[in-house]
Design a protein around this motif. Structure first.
Motif, PDB file in Angstrom:
ATOM      1  N   ALA A  19       0.870  -1.170   0.000  1.00  8.49           N
ATOM      2  CA  ALA A  19       0.000   0.000   0.000  1.00  8.49           C
ATOM      3  C   ALA A  19       0.911   1.224   0.000  1.00  8.49           C
ATOM      4  O   ALA A  19       1.967   1.225   0.632  1.00  8.49           O
ATOM      5  CB  ALA A  19      -0.922   0.007   1.220  1.00  8.49           C
ATOM      6  N   ALA A  69      -8.376  -6.329  -1.890  1.00  9.90           N
ATOM      7  CA  ALA A  69      -7.355  -6.585  -0.869  1.00  9.90           C
ATOM      8  C   ALA A  69      -7.279  -8.058  -0.478  1.00  9.90           C
ATOM      9  O   ALA A  69      -6.271  -8.500   0.067  1.00  9.90           O
ATOM     10  CB  ALA A  69      -7.614  -5.726   0.360  1.00  9.90           C
ATOM     11  N   TRP A  78      -3.052   3.880  -0.338  1.00  9.37           N
ATOM     12  CA  TRP A  78      -3.542   3.702   1.044  1.00  9.37           C
ATOM     13  C   TRP A  78      -4.549   4.809   1.332  1.00  9.37           C
ATOM     14  O   TRP A  78      -4.222   5.844   1.872  1.00  9.37           O
ATOM     15  CB  TRP A  78      -2.357   3.756   1.996  1.00  9.37           C
ATOM     16  CG  TRP A  78      -2.587   3.308   3.394  1.00  9.37           C
ATOM     17  CD1 TRP A  78      -2.910   2.059   3.823  1.00  9.37           C
ATOM     18  CD2 TRP A  78      -2.434   4.101   4.576  1.00  9.37           C
ATOM     19  NE1 TRP A  78      -2.977   2.023   5.187  1.00  9.37           N
ATOM     20  CE2 TRP A  78      -2.687   3.267   5.679  1.00  9.37           C
ATOM     21  CE3 TRP A  78      -2.105   5.432   4.804  1.00  9.37           C
ATOM     22  CZ2 TRP A  78      -2.620   3.728   6.988  1.00  9.37           C
ATOM     23  CZ3 TRP A  78      -2.043   5.885   6.107  1.00  9.37           C
ATOM     24  CH2 TRP A  78      -2.307   5.034   7.186  1.00  9.37           C
ATOM     25  N   ARG A  84      -9.504   1.662   5.572  1.00  2.65           N
ATOM     26  CA  ARG A  84      -8.047   1.760   5.747  1.00  2.65           C
ATOM     27  C   ARG A  84      -7.500   0.725   6.736  1.00  2.65           C
ATOM     28  O   ARG A  84      -6.472   0.100   6.493  1.00  2.65           O
ATOM     29  CB  ARG A  84      -7.666   3.168   6.189  1.00  2.65           C
ATOM     30  CG  ARG A  84      -6.179   3.419   6.087  1.00  2.65           C
ATOM     31  CD  ARG A  84      -5.787   4.804   6.570  1.00  2.65           C
ATOM     32  NE  ARG A  84      -6.695   5.851   6.228  1.00  2.65           N
ATOM     33  CZ  ARG A  84      -6.617   6.617   5.141  1.00  2.65           C
ATOM     34  NH1 ARG A  84      -5.656   6.411   4.269  1.00  2.65           N
ATOM     35  NH2 ARG A  84      -7.485   7.578   4.929  1.00  2.65           N
ATOM     36  N   LEU A  87      -7.529  -2.672   5.103  1.00  4.08           N
ATOM     37  CA  LEU A  87      -6.523  -2.687   4.042  1.00  4.08           C
ATOM     38  C   LEU A  87      -5.126  -2.827   4.662  1.00  4.08           C
ATOM     39  O   LEU A  87      -4.299  -3.603   4.190  1.00  4.08           O
ATOM     40  CB  LEU A  87      -6.629  -1.406   3.202  1.00  4.08           C
ATOM     41  CG  LEU A  87      -5.692  -1.262   2.015  1.00  4.08           C
ATOM     42  CD1 LEU A  87      -5.925  -2.364   0.987  1.00  4.08           C
ATOM     43  CD2 LEU A  87      -5.881   0.099   1.366  1.00  4.08           C
ATOM     44  N   THR A  88      -4.894  -2.090   5.750  1.00  4.72           N
ATOM     45  CA  THR A  88      -3.603  -2.157   6.441  1.00  4.72           C
ATOM     46  C   THR A  88      -3.340  -3.564   6.964  1.00  4.72           C
ATOM     47  O   THR A  88      -2.214  -4.060   6.905  1.00  4.72           O
ATOM     48  CB  THR A  88      -3.549  -1.133   7.584  1.00  4.72           C
ATOM     49  OG1 THR A  88      -3.835   0.168   7.063  1.00  4.72           O
ATOM     50  CG2 THR A  88      -2.184  -1.105   8.254  1.00  4.72           C
ATOM     51  N   THR A  91      -1.893  -5.576   4.262  1.00  5.85           N
ATOM     52  CA  THR A  91      -0.677  -5.026   3.654  1.00  5.85           C
ATOM     53  C   THR A  91       0.567  -5.629   4.297  1.00  5.85           C
ATOM     54  O   THR A  91       0.649  -5.744   5.509  1.00  5.85           O
ATOM     55  CB  THR A  91      -0.663  -3.491   3.815  1.00  5.85           C
ATOM     56  OG1 THR A  91      -1.807  -2.943   3.155  1.00  5.85           O
ATOM     57  CG2 THR A  91       0.591  -2.878   3.245  1.00  5.85           C
TER      58      THR A  91
END
Length: 192
Positions: A19, A69, A78, A84, A87-88, A91
């Motif tokens: 990201a 994702a 990002w 978020r 997604l993190t 990642t």
């Protein structure tokens, strides 16, 4: 959590999910696209999940981002406050484009002018930049948001680092285009 610079080797063997964080004009989309090309995976711009025609928001954008994702390999910007954190969590490497504010605002200005006159990267959803004079009338003009958003993004990334909720996450902080190029040619190339 590991915070690295542009010269530090990546501690992961063949990382596959990246990201790219940074304010407007930092080069998030450009770097995510380059990473996808180097990884050999298709690039999907984050804004294409979000923007519909007429600057409206696509109803399924959250689900679409999370489905993206869930894939085994990708690089993406990002973004998206509502997704978020998830997604993190997926990642492996968060590339933090922590460029100087003047640089990112200058890039945003150039990109805005190019788009306004039909050059440069189109905006997803078929949207177009507003007239340049709206800088003086709109509180949400992209240049104002680029200026104001710079410290916000920095604070978000620092929060991810200090809260350490993702202990396996590697954060690579890059300041300036030279560091981006050195990281791509060095630690990134060595790891993938």
């Amino acid at each position: 959590m590991l915070l690295l610079s542009h010269d530090d080797p990546l501690p992961l063997e063949r990382p596959r999910r990246f990201a790219v964080a940074g304010p407007a004009g930092a080069g998030k989309s450009t770097l995510a696209e380059r990473l996808c090309g180097l990884l050999g995976v298709p690039f999907t711009q984050f804004e294409s999940f979000y923007h519909a025609p007429g600057w409206t928001v696509r109803e399924t954008w959250r689900e679409d981002v999370l489905a993206f994702a869930a894939r085994p390999e990708w690089a993406i910007e990002w973004q998206g406050e509502e997704v978020r954190e998830r997604l993190t969590a997926r990642t492996q490497v968060l590339v933090w484009l922590d460029h100087p504010r003047a640089m990112t605002v200058g890039r945003t200005l150039v990109r805005t002018v190019k788009r306004r006159f039909g050059h440069g990267t189109p905006i997803p959803g078929g949207n177009v930049e507003g007239p340049l004079w709206t800088f003086f009338t709109s509180p949400h003009h992209i240049l104002k948001e680029a200026w104001a958003g710079h410290p916000t993004i920095r604070a978000r990334v620092r929060r991810v680092i200090t809260e350490n909720r993702h202990p396996d996450l590697v954060v690579v902080r890059l300041r300036g285009q030279r560091q981006v190029e050195r990281w791509l040619a060095g630690p990134f190339a060595d790891a993938v």
